[in-house]
Design a protein around this motif. Sequence first.
Motif, PDB file in Angstrom:
ATOM      1  N   THR A   1     -16.421  -4.431  -6.324  1.00 42.22           N
ATOM      2  CA  THR A   1     -15.792  -5.477  -6.959  1.00 42.22           C
ATOM      3  C   THR A   1     -15.421  -6.614  -5.820  1.00 42.22           C
ATOM      4  O   THR A   1     -14.596  -6.245  -4.756  1.00 42.22           O
ATOM      5  N   VAL A   2     -15.725  -7.737  -6.092  1.00 43.90           N
ATOM      6  CA  VAL A   2     -15.235  -8.882  -5.322  1.00 43.90           C
ATOM      7  C   VAL A   2     -14.130  -9.617  -6.117  1.00 43.90           C
ATOM      8  O   VAL A   2     -14.679 -10.122  -7.131  1.00 43.90           O
ATOM      9  N   ALA A   3     -12.969  -9.705  -5.780  1.00 44.53           N
ATOM     10  CA  ALA A   3     -12.153 -10.311  -6.191  1.00 44.53           C
ATOM     11  C   ALA A   3     -11.081 -10.982  -5.571  1.00 44.53           C
ATOM     12  O   ALA A   3     -11.142 -11.045  -4.325  1.00 44.53           O
ATOM     13  N   ASP A   4     -10.303 -11.921  -6.093  1.00 43.93           N
ATOM     14  CA  ASP A   4      -9.458 -12.827  -5.488  1.00 43.93           C
ATOM     15  C   ASP A   4      -8.297 -11.989  -4.651  1.00 43.93           C
ATOM     16  O   ASP A   4      -7.415 -12.959  -3.942  1.00 43.93           O
ATOM     17  N   SER A   5      -8.022 -10.796  -4.846  1.00 45.97           N
ATOM     18  CA  SER A   5      -7.013 -10.160  -4.488  1.00 45.97           C
ATOM     19  C   SER A   5      -7.086  -8.775  -4.263  1.00 45.97           C
ATOM     20  O   SER A   5      -7.713  -8.197  -5.370  1.00 45.97           O
ATOM     21  N   ALA A   6      -6.578  -8.047  -3.480  1.00 45.70           N
ATOM     22  CA  ALA A   6      -6.531  -6.386  -3.614  1.00 45.70           C
ATOM     23  C   ALA A   6      -5.771  -5.914  -4.706  1.00 45.70           C
ATOM     24  O   ALA A   6      -5.899  -4.853  -5.083  1.00 45.70           O
ATOM     25  N   PHE A   7      -5.061  -6.745  -5.364  1.00 50.90           N
ATOM     26  CA  PHE A   7      -3.960  -6.495  -6.218  1.00 50.90           C
ATOM     27  C   PHE A   7      -4.168  -7.150  -7.474  1.00 50.90           C
ATOM     28  O   PHE A   7      -3.589  -7.244  -8.384  1.00 50.90           O
ATOM     29  N   ALA A   8      -5.539  -7.599  -7.650  1.00 56.63           N
ATOM     30  CA  ALA A   8      -6.054  -8.063  -8.962  1.00 56.63           C
ATOM     31  C   ALA A   8      -6.431  -7.124 -10.105  1.00 56.63           C
ATOM     32  O   ALA A   8      -6.117  -5.864  -9.572  1.00 56.63           O
ATOM     33  N   PRO A   9      -6.044  -7.343 -11.381  1.00 62.49           N
ATOM     34  CA  PRO A   9      -6.032  -6.367 -12.207  1.00 62.49           C
ATOM     35  C   PRO A   9      -7.267  -5.349 -12.238  1.00 62.49           C
ATOM     36  O   PRO A   9      -7.276  -4.323 -12.752  1.00 62.49           O
ATOM     37  N   VAL A  10      -8.357  -5.922 -11.719  1.00 64.92           N
ATOM     38  CA  VAL A  10      -9.732  -5.198 -11.525  1.00 64.92           C
ATOM     39  C   VAL A  10      -9.559  -4.020 -10.778  1.00 64.92           C
ATOM     40  O   VAL A  10     -10.468  -3.097 -10.694  1.00 64.92           O
ATOM     41  N   ALA A  11      -8.330  -4.027  -9.876  1.00 65.81           N
ATOM     42  CA  ALA A  11      -8.514  -2.841  -8.885  1.00 65.81           C
ATOM     43  C   ALA A  11      -8.324  -1.512  -9.340  1.00 65.81           C
ATOM     44  O   ALA A  11      -9.167  -0.634  -8.847  1.00 65.81           O
TER      45      ALA A  11
ATOM     46  N   ARG B   1       1.209  -7.238 -10.970  1.00 69.19           N
ATOM     47  CA  ARG B   1       0.922  -8.782 -11.433  1.00 69.19           C
ATOM     48  C   ARG B   1       1.918  -9.441 -10.231  1.00 69.19           C
ATOM     49  O   ARG B   1       1.290 -10.185  -9.893  1.00 69.19           O
ATOM     50  N   ILE B   2       3.077  -8.980 -10.085  1.00 70.57           N
ATOM     51  CA  ILE B   2       3.930  -9.748  -8.944  1.00 70.57           C
ATOM     52  C   ILE B   2       3.322  -9.579  -7.852  1.00 70.57           C
ATOM     53  O   ILE B   2       3.021 -10.628  -7.182  1.00 70.57           O
TER      54      ILE B   2
ATOM     55  N   GLU C   1       0.875  -1.254  -0.131  1.00 70.92           N
ATOM     56  CA  GLU C   1      -0.139   0.164   0.021  1.00 70.92           C
ATOM     57  C   GLU C   1       0.961   1.100  -0.116  1.00 70.92           C
ATOM     58  O   GLU C   1       2.027   1.284   0.812  1.00 70.92           O
ATOM     59  N   GLY C   2       0.467   2.185  -0.660  1.00 78.77           N
ATOM     60  CA  GLY C   2       1.075   3.347  -0.749  1.00 78.77           C
ATOM     61  C   GLY C   2       2.151   3.568  -2.022  1.00 78.77           C
ATOM     62  O   GLY C   2       2.827   4.694  -2.133  1.00 78.77           O
ATOM     63  N   HIS C   3       2.424   2.615  -2.597  1.00 78.25           N
ATOM     64  CA  HIS C   3       3.561   2.465  -3.717  1.00 78.25           C
ATOM     65  C   HIS C   3       2.796   2.458  -5.020  1.00 78.25           C
ATOM     66  O   HIS C   3       1.794   1.989  -5.126  1.00 78.25           O
ATOM     67  N   ARG C   4       3.531   3.352  -5.839  1.00 72.27           N
ATOM     68  CA  ARG C   4       2.873   3.446  -7.111  1.00 72.27           C
ATOM     69  C   ARG C   4       3.519   2.374  -8.207  1.00 72.27           C
ATOM     70  O   ARG C   4       4.599   2.439  -8.390  1.00 72.27           O
ATOM     71  N   LEU C   5       2.791   1.292  -8.303  1.00 75.74           N
ATOM     72  CA  LEU C   5       3.350   0.163  -8.989  1.00 75.74           C
ATOM     73  C   LEU C   5       3.046   0.251 -10.321  1.00 75.74           C
ATOM     74  O   LEU C   5       1.802   0.703 -10.989  1.00 75.74           O
ATOM     75  N   THR C   6       3.881  -0.342 -11.180  1.00 75.24           N
ATOM     76  CA  THR C   6       3.464  -0.506 -12.837  1.00 75.24           C
ATOM     77  C   THR C   6       2.594  -1.482 -13.020  1.00 75.24           C
ATOM     78  O   THR C   6       2.454  -2.485 -12.008  1.00 75.24           O
ATOM     79  N   PRO C   7       2.208  -1.835 -14.069  1.00 71.59           N
ATOM     80  CA  PRO C   7       1.119  -2.944 -14.144  1.00 71.59           C
ATOM     81  C   PRO C   7       1.823  -4.320 -14.113  1.00 71.59           C
ATOM     82  O   PRO C   7       1.380  -5.313 -13.355  1.00 71.59           O
TER      83      PRO C   7
END
Length: 281
Positions: free
Chosen positions: A211-221, A26-27, A16-22
């Motif tokens: 959205t209900v997704a498998d992770s807070a970092f899923a692509p749909v976030a 994914r990582i 959280e708080g980091h600007r991550l690339t696509p």
Amino acid sequence: MSGSDSPAARLQTLFEGHRLTPTQRRIAHSMVRRAAEVPFLSSVELAELAGVSQPSVTRFAVALGFDGYPALRRHLREVVPSAEPAPRAAGHNEYQQAVVAEIENLRHLAEALADPAPVREAGRTLAAGRPLVVLGLRAAAAQAHGFAYFAAKVHPDVRLLNEGGTMLHDRIDAAVRAGASALLCFALPRHPREVLDALAHAREAGLTVVTVADSAFAPVAKVSDLLLPAAVGTGLAFDTACAPMLLGRVLLEAMCDDLPDAQARLEEFDARAAARGLFVE
């Protein structure tokens, strides 16, 4: 969602708080999905898990503020001490192990629900939608269908979108013209590009996307206004989704809490069902 002290939740806090690339998202997404294993993986193994290059993993670690991946892994072993995979239980075969893993996913969901505020906010948003749009494609179609089936018993107008194609945007536009203000999406791996496009279109059209997704970092976030994570099981050939399904039922409960005539609608349905002899008791 917060309130969980699970390995996955600790990883999410780290990101959280980091600007991550696509690629970096994914990582992060792959790490959250396999939180129990990540502190013990090499950079090459993590790269293979995420489907990226090994240098991408190194750059990811640097983006988080570490000198490199070894420093990140040492940190993970310190802050996620409970993440070490438990040895296979004596007498448990691979099918039983898959069930045990799903039980663990449900335990993490229970911990996350210690803070009910995000679910209550989502429930209020969905209850206010007239009509309410429910989206789920491919692996998530069954979750969307199940939610829409039960929601229609208490909500006056539920519109299910569980098939893709060129008319998907048209159906979203039609719902907006009818007064829709919210869309609930179920998003499970592998995530169809069509879902991301549909959610982006929904937000541009003025809908609030839950959205209900498998992770807070899923692509749909990145195309969701409120994302509620619930992990899927990965121990079998095809992912299992007990936690997302249960989270959907919890959302239904929260929505009912904000629908003043929900109980009356249920009683009316039961009376009609009895009169028609719909169910065998």
